[in-house]
Scaffold this motif. Structure first.
Motif, PDB file in Angstrom:
ATOM      1  N   LEU A 115       0.827  -1.218   0.000  1.00 32.34           N
ATOM      2  CA  LEU A 115       0.000   0.000   0.000  1.00 32.34           C
ATOM      3  C   LEU A 115       0.855   1.260   0.000  1.00 32.34           C
ATOM      4  N   ALA A 116       0.417   2.273  -0.753  1.00 37.96           N
ATOM      5  CA  ALA A 116       1.177   3.524  -0.848  1.00 37.96           C
ATOM      6  C   ALA A 116       0.728   4.572   0.161  1.00 37.96           C
ATOM      7  N   CYS A 117      -0.523   4.533   0.581  1.00 40.92           N
ATOM      8  CA  CYS A 117      -1.102   5.625   1.372  1.00 40.92           C
ATOM      9  C   CYS A 117      -1.846   5.121   2.596  1.00 40.92           C
TER      10      CYS A 117
ATOM     11  N   ASP B 161      -1.278   5.182   5.624  1.00 34.79           N
ATOM     12  CA  ASP B 161      -1.313   6.060   6.797  1.00 34.79           C
ATOM     13  C   ASP B 161      -2.340   7.181   6.651  1.00 34.79           C
ATOM     14  N   GLU B 162      -3.017   7.241   5.499  1.00 37.33           N
ATOM     15  CA  GLU B 162      -4.101   8.204   5.294  1.00 37.33           C
ATOM     16  C   GLU B 162      -5.377   7.404   5.011  1.00 37.33           C
TER      17      GLU B 162
ATOM     18  N   HIS C  48      -7.609   8.122   2.009  1.00 37.02           N
ATOM     19  CA  HIS C  48      -7.044   8.279   0.666  1.00 37.02           C
ATOM     20  C   HIS C  48      -7.693   7.281  -0.297  1.00 37.02           C
TER      21      HIS C  48
ATOM     22  N   LEU D  65      -6.675   5.900  -2.897  1.00 37.34           N
ATOM     23  CA  LEU D  65      -5.811   4.857  -3.440  1.00 37.34           C
ATOM     24  C   LEU D  65      -5.883   3.568  -2.627  1.00 37.34           C
TER      25      LEU D  65
END
Lengths: 368, 368
Positions: B161-163, B165-166, B169, B171
C-alpha cells in the motif's frame, strides 16, 4: 555480486591532503578523521594518510581514538570530544591526547596522569567565538597564571572557526584576533606548544589563519571548502545502486508513498535497491537525480527506505542496460557530493556521514 | 563509561508485535526487519520476535537475508528486493524466498532452481497502484496462464500500500480492489498460496485489508501507524547523550556554525557529544529539543557533526547534574520517535534508520 557499491578513492584523499599540506606549508597539515572519516572508513583512510606522511590525527570520541591507536601505533591522536570522567586511564594507556575545554577537565586530567606517574599531555581548546566547546579567554588566562599550569603538558593550543566557509564574515577576523591575543601567554607558559586554528575552509582564508598545524577534514573528502568558488578538491566517493526493475507505464498511475506524483502512459521508470536507510535522505524525494547509461535521470516520487524510483523516459529503450548490468550512479564526478548536498538542502559533510552501512565499501589506491 | 547510549526495549517490540498480531487474528502476523530492523539491530530483534512466536520475516536485501538465516535457521525469510542475477544459488542454499516482480526474474529463478534440482519457492509481488516494485496485473495474468506457472512454487502473493497512513485516501480502496481482482486466479493456480497485503498502517484500515499474513514494520518499532490519532504503540527506543561542557554566557555571543543565533549574558548552554553523524539531522538546528534533569531544553544553533548545543537557561544552576552524570535524552517516552520526526520534518522511519553507529546499543528484555 554486491548491491550498492560505495567506492572510496584513497589516492584522491591523499592528493587532496597533499594539496592542502602544500597550501599551508611550511605549517604542518594534520587530518581530521572523526565520525569514521566522515563515513568513509577511519582505518583505511588514516593508514593511507599515514603512509603519505601525515602524522597528526583528530578524532571526536574516545572509542574512535582507541580504534585508531590500534591501526597507527606511532601517530599523534587528539580526541576532540575530550576525556570523560572515568576514561582517563584509557587515554594514558593508549597515548591519546584529550582536548580539554574546562578547568574541571584539566584538573581531572592532572589527577589521572599524576596517579599514572606520567606527564599530562593534552590539547587546550579555546572558545574564540563559536561558543561550542572551548575554555573562555578569561578562564584560560587565570589557569595560565595558576600553579597547576606548570604540571600540564600542553602539546597543542587550538581553537575552531564558526564561519570559515564565508570569507567575508566578520566573525573570522574576530576569532583570529581573540585567539592571537592568547598566544603570547600560552607560548610563554608552554614554549613548545603547537598552534592550531584552521579547519578546511580556514586554510583558504589566508596565511595568517594557518599558524603551526592546520586541521582539514571535509576538503580531504571532496567537500568544497570555498562554496562561493569552484571546488579545488578532487572527488573522492562514487556510489552505484543496482536497478532491480524497469517499468513502462501503460495508464496514468501514481508513484511511490503518499502518491505525490502521477506518470502517464509511455513513461519509463527504473527502481534501484537503495533508499533513505542508505543515506539517500527523504528530502531527495522528487528533487534528487542519478546517472544511468550516461543520462541524468530524476528521482520521481518519495524515496522509500530501501528503494528509489527514477524517471528514465529520456533514455531510448534500446539504451537501457539489462537488469544485472544496470546501475544508477548517485555520487560521481558529475553528481559530486556538493551537488547532492544542494539537492538534500544540506552540506556535503552530512551527505557523507549519512552514507549507509549496507554498501559494499570498495577502496582503491592508497598504497603510496 | 560509554558515550551516546541507545537503549532498545525488546519487550516493547514484542508487545507491539503481539498487539498487531491480536489485531489481525485469525490472520497471521509477520515481522519486517529490513534495514537492520529499522536501525535497531536485525539479529537481536528477530531473535526476540522468534521466541515470541513470529515465524515469518521480511528483509530488503540478499545480505540481510543471509545474515538472518544464520541467526534463525528455521524461520521463513522473504527478500523483498528480489534475487539479483548471479545470486540465485545463495538463495537456494540458504532457503531464502525471493520476492519476484518481473517475468525476467521469474524465468531466472526457475532456471536456477531447476539446475539445483529443487522447487522454486518464491513470493509474487503485484503492483496494485504504488508503481514501485511489482508485476503489473496484465503481466501476472499472462504468467498464470503460461506453462511455466506450474513449475513456480508461489508461497506468498503480496502487494504493498502507498497511502495506508491516510485512511481516507482513495488509493487504498483502489489498491485493495486491484489486488482482490487477482486473488481468484492466483489461488486457482497455487491453492496453498498465502495472501499478504497490509503493512503497519494497513492493519488499521480494517479487516478487509488483512488477508492471510500482515507485514508490520514501523509500528513494531514505535512509529505511529495512525498519524491522525494517538499512537497505539509502545515506545521502543531511548537515546541519551553525555553533556561534555556547560557554559554560562558573560557577554553577547554567537553560537555554532554560521553564527545563526546570538545568546546574552546570563544564558547557560550545555554541549553534548553527538551530532548529525549520529543521526541528529542538521534539520534539528534551532528546532529540536532534548530533556535534561527533567526539563525540556531546546537545541540552539546548528547541529554539528559530533556535538549539539542546548540552551539550558531554564534549569536552575543548582539542578544541573555535574559533567560525568549529566545526560540529555534525545529519544524518550516524552520525546518519542514521532515527535522527533516532526522536528526533523520527516517520518519516524527515517529517524530510526538514521540512528548512528557510534552509540552503544543496549538491549533490554526479549527473553520471552
Amino acid at each position: 555480486m554486491h548491491d550498492g557499491i560505495l567506492t572510496i578513492d584513497l589516492d584522491a584523499i591523499v592528493a587532496n591532503w597533499r594539496q592542502l599540506a602544500a597550501r599551508v606549508a611550511p605549517s604542518v597539515c594534520a587530518a581530521v578523521v572523526k565520525a569514521n572519516a566522515y563515513g568513509l572508513g577511519m582505518v583505511p583512510v588514516s593508514q593511507a594518510l599515514w603512509r603519505a606522511g601525515c602524522a597528526n590525527f583528530f578524532v571526536a570520541t574516545t572509542d574512535e581514538g582507541l580504534l585508531l591507536r590500534e591501526a597507527l601505533p606511532q601517530a599523534r591522536i587528539v580526541v576532540l570530544g575530550g576525556v570523560r570522567p572515568g576514561r582517563e586511564q584509557g587515554f594514558v594507556e593508549a597515548g591519546l591526547w584529550p582536548s580539554l575545554f574546562s578547568l574541571d577537565a584539566i584538573e581531572r586530567w592532572l589527577v589521572a596522569t599524576a596517579a599514572s606517574g606520567t606527564s599530562a599531555p593534552c590539547v587546550i581548546n579555546l572558545n574564540s567565538g563559536m561558543t561550542r566547546l572551548g575554555m573562555s579567554p578569561q578562564e584560560l588566562q587565570r589557569f595560565i597564571e595558576s600553579a597547576d599550569a606548570e604540571r600540564l603538558d600542553v602539546k597543542i593550543f587550538m581553537s575552531h572557526l564558526a564561519c570559515a566557509d564565508e570569507p567575508g564574515h566578520p566573525l573570522n577576523q574576530q576569532q583570529l584576533t581573540q585567539y592571537s591575543q592568547l598566544v603570547p601567554a600560552v607560548k610563554a607558559r608552554w614554549p613548545e606548544v603547537v598552534l592550531s586554528f584552521a579547519n578546511s575552509s580556514g586554510i583558504f582564508l589566508g596565511q595568517e589563519f594557518h599558524f603551526d598545524l592546520a586541521r582539514p577534514g571535509a576538503a580531504m573528502y571532496g567537500v568544497n571548502p570555498t562554496p562561493a568558488l569552484p571546488n579545488p578538491m578532487r572527488p573522492v566517493v562514487s556510489l552505484r545502486l543496482p536497478v532491480i526493475q524497469y517499468r513502462t507505464i501503460t495508464e496514468p498511475s501514481w508513484v511511490g508513498y503518499s502518491a505525490t506524483v502521477q506518470v502517464q502512459a509511455g513513461q519509463r521508470l527504473a527502481v534501484v535497491l537503495g533508499g533513505y536507510a542508505d543515506g539517500l535522505l527523504r528530502r531527495l524525494s522528487n528533487r534528487g537525480e542519478g546517472e544511468l547509461a550516461g543520462h541524468r535521470v530524476p528521482i520521481i516520487g518519495r524515496v522509500s527506505m530501501d528503494a528509489t524510483i527514477f524517471d528514465v523516459s529520456a533514455i531510448p529503450e534500446a539504451q537501457l542496460p539489462p537488469i544485472g548490468e544496470a546501475w544508477v550512479d548517485m555520487l560521481s564526478p558529475v553528481l559530486d557530493v556538493n551537488l547532492v548536498a544542494e539537492h538534500m538542502n544540506t552540506i556535503g559533510y552530512e551527505v557523507l556521514t549519512n552514507l549507509g552501512s549496507r554498501y559494499h565499501r570498495n577502496y582503491v589506491g592508497g598504497a603510496s
